[in-house]
Enzyme design. Structure first.
Site, PDB file in Angstrom:
ATOM      1  N   ASN A 240       1.063  -1.357   0.026  1.00 33.60           N
ATOM      2  CA  ASN A 240      -0.005  -0.091  -0.167  1.00 33.60           C
ATOM      3  C   ASN A 240       0.657   1.200  -0.035  1.00 33.60           C
ATOM      4  O   ASN A 240       0.623   2.366  -0.590  1.00 33.60           O
ATOM      5  CB  ASN A 240      -1.007   0.143   0.950  1.00 33.60           C
ATOM      6  CG  ASN A 240      -2.174  -0.933   1.034  1.00 33.60           C
ATOM      7  OD1 ASN A 240      -2.999  -0.482   0.219  1.00 33.60           O
ATOM      8  ND2 ASN A 240      -2.351  -1.937   1.535  1.00 33.60           N
TER       9      ASN A 240
ATOM     10  N   HIS B 217      -8.051  -0.455   6.232  1.00 32.62           N
ATOM     11  CA  HIS B 217      -8.302  -1.570   7.195  1.00 32.62           C
ATOM     12  C   HIS B 217      -8.936  -2.639   6.032  1.00 32.62           C
ATOM     13  O   HIS B 217      -9.938  -2.241   5.580  1.00 32.62           O
ATOM     14  CB  HIS B 217      -9.165  -1.276   8.273  1.00 32.62           C
ATOM     15  CG  HIS B 217      -9.513  -2.611   9.076  1.00 32.62           C
ATOM     16  ND1 HIS B 217      -8.777  -3.200  10.055  1.00 32.62           N
ATOM     17  CD2 HIS B 217     -10.898  -3.119   8.978  1.00 32.62           C
ATOM     18  CE1 HIS B 217      -9.200  -4.132  10.447  1.00 32.62           C
ATOM     19  NE2 HIS B 217     -10.486  -4.489  10.003  1.00 32.62           N
TER      20      HIS B 217
ATOM     21  N   GLU C 148     -10.417   4.953  19.248  1.00 25.60           N
ATOM     22  CA  GLU C 148     -10.714   3.513  19.553  1.00 25.60           C
ATOM     23  C   GLU C 148     -10.550   2.648  18.164  1.00 25.60           C
ATOM     24  O   GLU C 148     -10.479   3.242  17.087  1.00 25.60           O
ATOM     25  CB  GLU C 148     -12.159   3.385  19.442  1.00 25.60           C
ATOM     26  CG  GLU C 148     -12.973   2.300  19.873  1.00 25.60           C
ATOM     27  CD  GLU C 148     -14.454   2.365  19.972  1.00 25.60           C
ATOM     28  OE1 GLU C 148     -15.120   1.104  20.157  1.00 25.60           O
ATOM     29  OE2 GLU C 148     -15.111   3.389  20.052  1.00 25.60           O
TER      30      GLU C 148
END
Ligand code: GRF
Length: 205
Positions: free
Chosen positions: A18, A117, A151
C-alpha cells in the site's frame, strides 16, 4: 493558488504494498506539481521490513523505529512521534503498520492520521478479517480508509471499496482480491484528503 507544502509520512511494518501504491501514485500523478504534496519518509517499526527496500528503490527516505527497542508502548510511541514530527507532516498514513497506537499519539496527530483496514468497517475490526467475513457468510467484502481515532478501527470513514466473496474463496484468495482494490483506493483517498486540505485553506483565507 499558493498551496502549502504537504509532507506525507507513511508507516509500515511489512511488505508495504500500500505504501508503494501511494508513493507510485504520487510520482506518476505528479502530486508535487498538483498539490505540493511529497512522500517525505517511510518509517518502519520492523528493521527487516520488505517495504523499506521498496521505498529506497523509489528514492524515498526511510527510517526504522524498532518497537522491540522500547520498554513500553508509550516510550515507543513517543520516539515514533518525534521521528514523524521531524517531517512536519500534513498527513501520516498507516499502511500495514502492525502496532496499536496510544491515545496520546492519536490525539497528537488527530485529523492528520489515516489507516487502511481490510474489511468493510464497521464490520470486522481487528485481525483475520477475511476468514471472519467468509465464516460469517458475507457475499461482499472490501477495504476501508478511515481517520484514526482512539478506538481501534473506528474513525470516520473516508472511502471504501467492495469486492465479491466467491463460493470457493479461502482467506488468502479473498485477501488478494481485496488488496488489489486497496492499491487503488488508498492513493485516491489520500489524494482527496490532501485536496480537501487545500480547499479548507482557501475557504479560511
Ligand atoms: C493490508 O491488507 C492492509 O489493509 C492491512 O495490512 C495489509 C498491509 O499490506 N492493514 P501491505 O504491507 O500494504 O502490503
Amino acid at each position: 493558488m499558493n498551496r502549502p507544502k504537504k509532507n506525507i509520512v507513511i508507516l509500515i511494518s511489512g511488505t508495504g504494498s500500500n505504501m508503494q501504491a501511494i508513493a507510485q501514485a504520487a510520482q506518476q500523478q505528479r502530486w508535487a506539481d498538483k498539490l505540493n504534496a511529497h512522500v517525505a519518509c517511510v518509517i518502519s517499526s520492523k528493521p527487516g521490513a520488505q517495504g523499506l527496500a521498496a521505498a529506497k528503490a523509489l528514492g524515498i527516505a526511510t527510517q526504522v523505529v524498532d518497537n522491540k527497542a522500547y520498554e513500553s508502548r508509550s516510550a515507543f510511541d513517543a520516539a515514533l512521534q518525534t521521528a514523524i514530527d521531524g517531517y512536519q507532516p500534513a498527513l501520516v498514513a498507516l499502511a500495514g503498520f502492525m502496532r496499536i497506537l496510544t491515545p496520546a499519539f492519536v490525539v497528537h496527530f488527530a485529523g492528520r492520521l489515516v489507516n487502511i483496514h481490510p474489511s468493510l468497517l464497521p464490520a470486522f475490526t481487528g485481525l483475520n478479517t477475511h476468514q471472519r467475513a467468509i465464516d460469517a457468510g458475507c457475499r461482499v467484502a472490501g477495504a476501508t480508509v478511515h481517520q484514526v481515532s482512539t478506538e481501534l478501527d473506528h474513525g470516520h470513514i473516508l472511502a471504501q471499496a467492495v469486492v465479491p466473496v466467491l463460493p470457493n474463496d479461502s482467506a488468502s484468495s479473498l485477501a488478494e482480491r481485496v488488496l488489489s482494490q486497496e492499491h487503488l483506493l488508498y492513493p485516491q483517498a489520500v489524494y482527496q484528503l490532501l485536496q480537501t486540505m487545500d480547499a479548507d485553506l482557501l475557504l479560511n483565507t
